[in-house]
Motif scaffolding. Sequence first.
Motif, PDB file in Angstrom:
ATOM      1  N   ASP A  69     -21.937 -28.215 -18.650  1.00 47.49           N
ATOM      2  CA  ASP A  69     -21.182 -29.267 -17.962  1.00 47.49           C
ATOM      3  C   ASP A  69     -20.457 -28.671 -16.762  1.00 47.49           C
ATOM      4  O   ASP A  69     -19.246 -28.410 -16.794  1.00 47.49           O
ATOM      5  N   THR A  70     -21.200 -28.479 -15.691  1.00 48.07           N
ATOM      6  CA  THR A  70     -20.623 -27.855 -14.497  1.00 48.07           C
ATOM      7  C   THR A  70     -19.600 -28.762 -13.822  1.00 48.07           C
ATOM      8  O   THR A  70     -18.668 -28.267 -13.174  1.00 48.07           O
ATOM      9  N   GLU A  71     -19.746 -30.065 -13.968  1.00 51.15           N
ATOM     10  CA  GLU A  71     -18.788 -30.974 -13.339  1.00 51.15           C
ATOM     11  C   GLU A  71     -17.409 -30.848 -13.971  1.00 51.15           C
ATOM     12  O   GLU A  71     -16.388 -30.849 -13.272  1.00 51.15           O
ATOM     13  N   GLU A  72     -17.350 -30.730 -15.289  1.00 45.05           N
ATOM     14  CA  GLU A  72     -16.071 -30.530 -15.958  1.00 45.05           C
ATOM     15  C   GLU A  72     -15.473 -29.180 -15.563  1.00 45.05           C
ATOM     16  O   GLU A  72     -14.256 -29.065 -15.331  1.00 45.05           O
ATOM     17  N   ALA A  73     -16.327 -28.175 -15.468  1.00 38.23           N
ATOM     18  CA  ALA A  73     -15.839 -26.846 -15.069  1.00 38.23           C
ATOM     19  C   ALA A  73     -15.257 -26.883 -13.658  1.00 38.23           C
ATOM     20  O   ALA A  73     -14.220 -26.268 -13.382  1.00 38.23           O
TER      21      ALA A  73
ATOM     22  N   ALA B 197     -15.483 -19.391  -7.488  1.00 36.44           N
ATOM     23  CA  ALA B 197     -15.984 -20.753  -7.708  1.00 36.44           C
ATOM     24  C   ALA B 197     -17.282 -20.980  -6.942  1.00 36.44           C
ATOM     25  O   ALA B 197     -18.220 -21.617  -7.457  1.00 36.44           O
ATOM     26  N   GLN B 198     -17.362 -20.443  -5.728  1.00 38.66           N
ATOM     27  CA  GLN B 198     -18.574 -20.614  -4.925  1.00 38.66           C
ATOM     28  C   GLN B 198     -19.741 -19.825  -5.509  1.00 38.66           C
ATOM     29  O   GLN B 198     -20.882 -20.329  -5.539  1.00 38.66           O
ATOM     30  N   ILE B 199     -19.482 -18.619  -5.974  1.00 34.75           N
ATOM     31  CA  ILE B 199     -20.547 -17.834  -6.608  1.00 34.75           C
ATOM     32  C   ILE B 199     -21.080 -18.562  -7.834  1.00 34.75           C
ATOM     33  O   ILE B 199     -22.300 -18.646  -8.042  1.00 34.75           O
ATOM     34  N   ALA B 200     -20.178 -19.099  -8.644  1.00 36.69           N
ATOM     35  CA  ALA B 200     -20.601 -19.829  -9.847  1.00 36.69           C
ATOM     36  C   ALA B 200     -21.458 -21.031  -9.472  1.00 36.69           C
ATOM     37  O   ALA B 200     -22.492 -21.303 -10.104  1.00 36.69           O
ATOM     38  N   GLU B 201     -21.050 -21.747  -8.405  1.00 40.25           N
ATOM     39  CA  GLU B 201     -21.837 -22.907  -7.972  1.00 40.25           C
ATOM     40  C   GLU B 201     -23.211 -22.471  -7.473  1.00 40.25           C
ATOM     41  O   GLU B 201     -24.236 -23.082  -7.817  1.00 40.25           O
ATOM     42  N   ASP B 202     -23.241 -21.413  -6.678  1.00 39.02           N
ATOM     43  CA  ASP B 202     -24.523 -20.938  -6.133  1.00 39.02           C
ATOM     44  C   ASP B 202     -25.474 -20.496  -7.235  1.00 39.02           C
ATOM     45  O   ASP B 202     -26.697 -20.657  -7.104  1.00 39.02           O
ATOM     46  N   LYS B 203     -24.924 -19.935  -8.303  1.00 37.12           N
ATOM     47  CA  LYS B 203     -25.756 -19.397  -9.380  1.00 37.12           C
ATOM     48  C   LYS B 203     -25.884 -20.360 -10.564  1.00 37.12           C
ATOM     49  O   LYS B 203     -26.459 -20.004 -11.595  1.00 37.12           O
ATOM     50  N   ASP B 204     -25.315 -21.566 -10.405  1.00 39.85           N
ATOM     51  CA  ASP B 204     -25.385 -22.592 -11.451  1.00 39.85           C
ATOM     52  C   ASP B 204     -24.806 -22.084 -12.772  1.00 39.85           C
ATOM     53  O   ASP B 204     -25.401 -22.227 -13.836  1.00 39.85           O
ATOM     54  N   LEU B 205     -23.635 -21.467 -12.662  1.00 37.80           N
ATOM     55  CA  LEU B 205     -22.930 -20.937 -13.824  1.00 37.80           C
ATOM     56  C   LEU B 205     -21.560 -21.597 -13.945  1.00 37.80           C
ATOM     57  O   LEU B 205     -21.107 -22.297 -13.045  1.00 37.80           O
TER      58      LEU B 205
END
Length: 324
Positions: free
Chosen positions: A294-298, A108-116
Amino acid sequence: MKLAIFGAGMIVKDFLTMISDVPNVHLKAILGVAADVPTMSELAQKYNIPKIYTNLDACLTDPEIDTVYIGLPNFLHYSYAKQSLYAGKNVIVEKPFVLTQDQGKELAQIAEDKDLIVVEAANNQYLNNFKQIKEDLPKLGQLKIIDCNYSQFSHRYDAFKKGRILPAFDPQKGGGALMDLNIYNIHFVTGLLGAPEKVHYYANVARGIDTSGMLILEYSGIKVVCTGAKDCAAPVRTTIEGENGNIQIMGPVNILEKFDETVSGKTKKIDQRIHQHRMFQEFVAFTKMIDTHDTEEAKKRMAHSLVVLGVVDAALKDAGIKLG
């Protein structure tokens, strides 16, 4: 969504029967090991998948792919998802998401850092019948008991008893009843009630793995039993009991075809399905998330998956089982 499929097993074959019904999904590739090539070739021809890969790096550097769907054995979810995120791809991972909550938090942190976007294919959370049950819970009054049973005799169990350990019963590969069948019950209950206050797992353990077990989740004023079994079988059903009524589901909570709702002595049958396939609504949601970024929904969906993994961590610790 420009999608690469990882895997060529049963879940991928099932997924492919449905995915053409989901708008805006473009199948770009399928990835597997060399032994999977004959199967992948058949699937590619049948479902118009243009590329077949046996090399992960080659697949992940393909510019025509923006998302991967990981339908591999449980123990591979974490490593393949991590590599895919670092390669700049959005990731959809079959259940169970990964083997531990720490692994889930890292992804989850990697996805947030990479905007994925990274999400778990926890399909019952997206089904209309699940949403209806959640909406109708207050009608039952104060909840008291939830009892979920997903028991299904595994055709691999006889081999396991003879000492042949296949992935479904291999602790090194994330096997066992909790991670296979009972994970659906955990998603169902925590999707309705959130994280429990206490977790206990009474498991039948052989060769270091749970072949069946009863998971007890305690909430304020509510007791929950989630049974999952691969060494025996019984009718698969779920009941939710409150002071004013009950809900009964016959069949697995990952399919949730319909349910009976009884309130103040009056029963009605409810079925809000919009598609016959259990995976349809989740992939409609995933496609929308990815196409609109939609990163917030993810993140909201990932928060639920991390609650599930917290239950898994506590259950395995309680039963003295170590995976991976």
